[in-house]
Design a protein around this motif. Structure first.
Motif, PDB file in Angstrom:
ATOM      1  N   GLY A  58      35.574  41.866  41.175  1.00  0.00           N
ATOM      2  CA  GLY A  58      35.422  42.674  39.972  1.00  0.00           C
ATOM      3  C   GLY A  58      35.264  41.834  38.709  1.00  0.00           C
ATOM      4  O   GLY A  58      35.540  40.636  38.683  1.00  0.00           O
ATOM      5  N   VAL A  59      34.838  42.481  37.631  1.00  0.00           N
ATOM      6  CA  VAL A  59      34.526  41.808  36.368  1.00  0.00           C
ATOM      7  C   VAL A  59      35.752  41.139  35.764  1.00  0.00           C
ATOM      8  O   VAL A  59      35.660  40.038  35.193  1.00  0.00           O
ATOM      9  CB  VAL A  59      33.911  42.813  35.366  1.00  0.00           C
ATOM     10  CG1 VAL A  59      33.720  42.165  34.000  1.00  0.00           C
ATOM     11  CG2 VAL A  59      32.583  43.339  35.887  1.00  0.00           C
ATOM     12  N   ILE A  75      36.224  27.323  33.231  1.00  0.00           N
ATOM     13  CA  ILE A  75      34.997  26.852  32.579  1.00  0.00           C
ATOM     14  C   ILE A  75      35.204  26.690  31.073  1.00  0.00           C
ATOM     15  O   ILE A  75      35.153  25.578  30.547  1.00  0.00           O
ATOM     16  CB  ILE A  75      33.812  27.776  32.893  1.00  0.00           C
ATOM     17  CG1 ILE A  75      33.463  27.666  34.384  1.00  0.00           C
ATOM     18  CG2 ILE A  75      32.597  27.441  32.036  1.00  0.00           C
ATOM     19  CD1 ILE A  75      32.307  28.502  34.843  1.00  0.00           C
ATOM     20  N   VAL A  76      35.453  27.776  30.385  1.00  0.00           N
ATOM     21  CA  VAL A  76      35.587  27.716  28.925  1.00  0.00           C
ATOM     22  C   VAL A  76      36.762  26.826  28.518  1.00  0.00           C
ATOM     23  O   VAL A  76      36.658  26.012  27.590  1.00  0.00           O
ATOM     24  CB  VAL A  76      35.758  29.139  28.331  1.00  0.00           C
ATOM     25  CG1 VAL A  76      35.998  29.061  26.825  1.00  0.00           C
ATOM     26  CG2 VAL A  76      34.531  29.984  28.629  1.00  0.00           C
ATOM     27  N   LEU A 104      30.717  32.095  39.620  1.00  0.00           N
ATOM     28  CA  LEU A 104      31.308  33.196  38.840  1.00  0.00           C
ATOM     29  C   LEU A 104      30.849  34.539  39.394  1.00  0.00           C
ATOM     30  O   LEU A 104      31.633  35.497  39.481  1.00  0.00           O
ATOM     31  CB  LEU A 104      30.908  33.075  37.369  1.00  0.00           C
ATOM     32  CG  LEU A 104      31.466  31.887  36.598  1.00  0.00           C
ATOM     33  CD1 LEU A 104      30.837  31.825  35.211  1.00  0.00           C
ATOM     34  CD2 LEU A 104      32.985  31.984  36.474  1.00  0.00           C
ATOM     35  N   LEU A 105      29.588  34.600  39.757  1.00  0.00           N
ATOM     36  CA  LEU A 105      29.036  35.850  40.279  1.00  0.00           C
ATOM     37  C   LEU A 105      29.720  36.236  41.592  1.00  0.00           C
ATOM     38  O   LEU A 105      29.942  37.423  41.864  1.00  0.00           O
ATOM     39  CB  LEU A 105      27.532  35.672  40.494  1.00  0.00           C
ATOM     40  CG  LEU A 105      26.703  36.941  40.625  1.00  0.00           C
ATOM     41  CD1 LEU A 105      26.729  37.745  39.333  1.00  0.00           C
ATOM     42  CD2 LEU A 105      25.260  36.572  40.981  1.00  0.00           C
ATOM     43  N   TYR A 106      30.069  35.233  42.382  1.00  0.00           N
ATOM     44  CA  TYR A 106      30.814  35.494  43.623  1.00  0.00           C
ATOM     45  C   TYR A 106      32.113  36.234  43.309  1.00  0.00           C
ATOM     46  O   TYR A 106      32.458  37.231  43.969  1.00  0.00           O
ATOM     47  CB  TYR A 106      31.095  34.157  44.321  1.00  0.00           C
ATOM     48  CG  TYR A 106      32.220  34.195  45.332  1.00  0.00           C
ATOM     49  CD1 TYR A 106      31.989  34.571  46.653  1.00  0.00           C
ATOM     50  CD2 TYR A 106      33.519  33.846  44.967  1.00  0.00           C
ATOM     51  CE1 TYR A 106      33.025  34.586  47.587  1.00  0.00           C
ATOM     52  CE2 TYR A 106      34.559  33.858  45.888  1.00  0.00           C
ATOM     53  CZ  TYR A 106      34.308  34.237  47.191  1.00  0.00           C
ATOM     54  OH  TYR A 106      35.341  34.260  48.101  1.00  0.00           O
ATOM     55  N   TYR A 107      32.844  35.780  42.290  1.00  0.00           N
ATOM     56  CA  TYR A 107      34.109  36.436  41.928  1.00  0.00           C
ATOM     57  C   TYR A 107      33.858  37.833  41.376  1.00  0.00           C
ATOM     58  O   TYR A 107      34.619  38.770  41.673  1.00  0.00           O
ATOM     59  CB  TYR A 107      34.870  35.583  40.906  1.00  0.00           C
ATOM     60  CG  TYR A 107      35.542  34.385  41.522  1.00  0.00           C
ATOM     61  CD1 TYR A 107      36.817  34.475  42.069  1.00  0.00           C
ATOM     62  CD2 TYR A 107      34.889  33.159  41.595  1.00  0.00           C
ATOM     63  CE1 TYR A 107      37.430  33.376  42.663  1.00  0.00           C
ATOM     64  CE2 TYR A 107      35.495  32.055  42.183  1.00  0.00           C
ATOM     65  CZ  TYR A 107      36.759  32.169  42.714  1.00  0.00           C
ATOM     66  OH  TYR A 107      37.363  31.079  43.305  1.00  0.00           O
ATOM     67  N   GLU A 148      35.987  37.218  34.639  1.00  0.00           N
ATOM     68  CA  GLU A 148      36.312  36.788  33.275  1.00  0.00           C
ATOM     69  C   GLU A 148      37.509  35.843  33.270  1.00  0.00           C
ATOM     70  O   GLU A 148      37.534  34.862  32.515  1.00  0.00           O
ATOM     71  CB  GLU A 148      36.605  38.010  32.388  1.00  0.00           C
ATOM     72  CG  GLU A 148      35.362  38.780  31.980  1.00  0.00           C
ATOM     73  CD  GLU A 148      34.471  37.979  31.031  1.00  0.00           C
ATOM     74  OE1 GLU A 148      34.963  37.024  30.409  1.00  0.00           O
ATOM     75  OE2 GLU A 148      33.274  38.307  30.935  1.00  0.00           O
ATOM     76  N   LYS A 149      38.466  36.119  34.134  1.00  0.00           N
ATOM     77  CA  LYS A 149      39.642  35.257  34.224  1.00  0.00           C
ATOM     78  C   LYS A 149      39.246  33.860  34.698  1.00  0.00           C
ATOM     79  O   LYS A 149      39.669  32.848  34.126  1.00  0.00           O
ATOM     80  CB  LYS A 149      40.663  35.877  35.183  1.00  0.00           C
ATOM     81  CG  LYS A 149      41.929  35.050  35.365  1.00  0.00           C
ATOM     82  CD  LYS A 149      42.875  35.733  36.353  1.00  0.00           C
ATOM     83  CE  LYS A 149      44.121  34.873  36.584  1.00  0.00           C
ATOM     84  NZ  LYS A 149      45.026  35.495  37.593  1.00  0.00           N
TER      85      LYS A 149
END
Length: 485
Positions: free
Chosen positions: A372-373, A384-385, A364-367, A377-378
């Motif tokens: 960008g944030v 994941i969620v 996720l941090l890579y994205y 989140e997408k």
């Protein structure tokens, strides 16, 4: 490792770093493997020997040494490390056995007694004639041969590649529990090993291109074959992959050579770019990638992706237009494993969450860092969620604990949902709880403190609490259902 679910997604020196006045514990003395093998491409057999130099770095004398013989898990369908619903994909042309045979074990030319034991005969016990006292060293020579099975997994061959992973006798880890002799479970990555130095020589037909852990320090032509001499220092394992069809491209970031092994003209460059960007992001975020090279190899590997030191295997079927987003995700994930499992190790049998949750969150941090944030989140919501909620709503879990032994998960789906997805959700929540400055300081300190070592959940909690200067155990208990044993 990252599997595909759903529609598309199914030593060194004593460190001197101080944490609030606490001195870093001494790194264990590093062991050395020298392995020489000859590959028979017709029978797909590796024949050769292994010299292992081992130092008893424990506080007790040892009467025997234990090794894992992972290839023996492939001798029988009953012990093959795949779930029943995976067997057709693991063996598309039907089951055939793979195995490792130990022919002799010697110390200074003197034969030693040994026994092959455990589930699937996957443990080698070598009896020592005299106890090995704390601080003493021993050198052993093991003669062995390995039969590679027609399996599209970590260890096996398919239409395109020969995957040579978890293939040689590797020392078991001796820790506070004693020798770790867990079998090759079908769920997760059931490996636990210490950092070591490797020198591997493999003689192969000249038409093969070889991807590998470590650096290639020599390639010699011998009677129409090529002898590859490889060195990997401060690595946790040693893997190779061979193919007559490989194309190879490379790039560089901060003096680190990145290689992409692929088959078609499409998306080998995408895998290369993702790996290069991921190395840059994780080096800056956690601590520098400490090796000179990293390879991403398209593989006959139906399970998505698998990490090994300096090399990752990626399912070759993902190298196409309709799968390129998943290809990016899996490559980024496996590269993150170079930090969490590769450099900072852990017991992947009993505490698999520790490297997988950190790796999944690192993806996720890579994205976030690259796009960008909003993109992070997408991806978080969609990959994941969404899958976590879908599983919880449809299947549920009688045991919601994330931190548990591999054989306590009912299947790979439950394992992935809890260990990867819920684990990543926890790390994301931990970042929110601590704030960015403290969270990223935690990650850098954790990486620095346990570089080239094995860490535990307790070690991670300790670093979190020390750096944050607050109690966080209740957070771990709530999210992971973790209780100190």
């Amino acid at each position: 490792m990252l599997t595909i679910v759903g529609a598309h997604l199914r030593v060194i020196e004593t460190m001197t770093t101080m944490i609030h006045g606490e001195k870093i514990p001494k790194t264990k003395k590093i062991n050395n493997y020298t392995i020489t093998v000859d590959f028979d491409p017709v029978e797909r057999i590796l024949t050769g020997n292994e010299y292992i130099k081992y130092t008893n770095d424990e506080n007790t004398s040892l009467n025997a040494l234990y090794f894992h013989l992972y290839p023996n898990a492939f001798k029988d369908e009953k012990t093959a490390p795949f779930e029943k619903n995976e067997m057709d994909r693991a063996y598309p042309k039907g089951f055939e056995p793979g195995y490792i045979k130990i022919h002799s074990i010697q110390k200074n030319g003197d034969p030693l007694n040994y026994v092959v034991m455990g589930v699937g005969e996957s443990i080698l016990k070598v009896h020592l004639k005299e106890p090995l006292e704390p601080g003493e060293k021993i050198a052993l020579k093991l003669d062995f041969s390995v039969k590679i099975p027609p399996s599209c997994g970590r260890f096996g061959y398919g239409e395109n590649t020969i995957n040579i992973a978890n293939w040689y006798p590797i020392l078991s880890v001796f820790d506070k529990k004693g020798w770790n002799l867990e079998p090759y479970f079908a769920i997760g990555d059931p490996f636990y090993s210490d950092i070591a130095n490797y020198r591997v020589e493999i003689l192969m037909p000249q038409e093969y291109i070889l991807g590998h852990t470590g650096e290639c320090i020599k390639r010699e032509s011998i009677d129409g074959k090529i002898r590859w001499t490889l060195e990997g220092k401060n690595v946790r394992d040693f893997a190779m992959i061979a193919s007559e069809k490989f194309k190879v491209i490379d790039d560089q970031i901060d003096k680190i050579k990145i290689y992409s092994y692929y088959f078609d003209d499409q998306f080998g460059d995408l895998a290369l770019d993702v790996a290069k960007d991921a190395v840059g992001i994780f080096s800056q975020t956690y601590g520098e990638y400490p090796y000179k090279q990293l390879s991403v190899a398209a593989s006959d590997f139906f399970i998505g992706g698998m990490e090994y030191p300096n090399i990752v295997f990626i399912d070759e079927s993902l190298y196409k237009e309709e799968s390129k987003e998943i290809l990016e995700y899996i490559v980024a994930h496996e590269v993150a494993h170079q930090w969490w499992y590769g450099v900072v190790g852990n017991d992947q049998v009993n505490e698999a969450w520790l490297d997988e949750a950190l790796t999944e969150y690192s993806t996720l941090l890579y994205y976030e860092k690259k796009y960008g944030v909003k993109m992070e989140e997408k991806v978080y919501k969609n990959l994941i969620v969404r899958y976590y909620n879908a599983y919880k709503d449809s299947e549920g879990s009688k045991d919601p604990s994330v931190c548990r032994k591999l054989n306590r998960f009912k299947n790979s789906q439950e394992y992935q949902v809890l260990v990867y997805y819920k684990g990543a959700m926890f790390i994301k929540n931990l970042r929110k709880e601590l704030g960015d400055e403290t969270f990223f300081q935690v990650m850098k300190v954790y990486f620095d403190k346990y570089k080239y070592k094995n860490a535990s959940t307790e070690d991670f909690i300790h670093v979190c609490e020390k750096v944050a200067n607050k109690s966080l155990r209740s957070n771990f208990r709530k999210w992971l259902r973790y209780d100190k044993e």
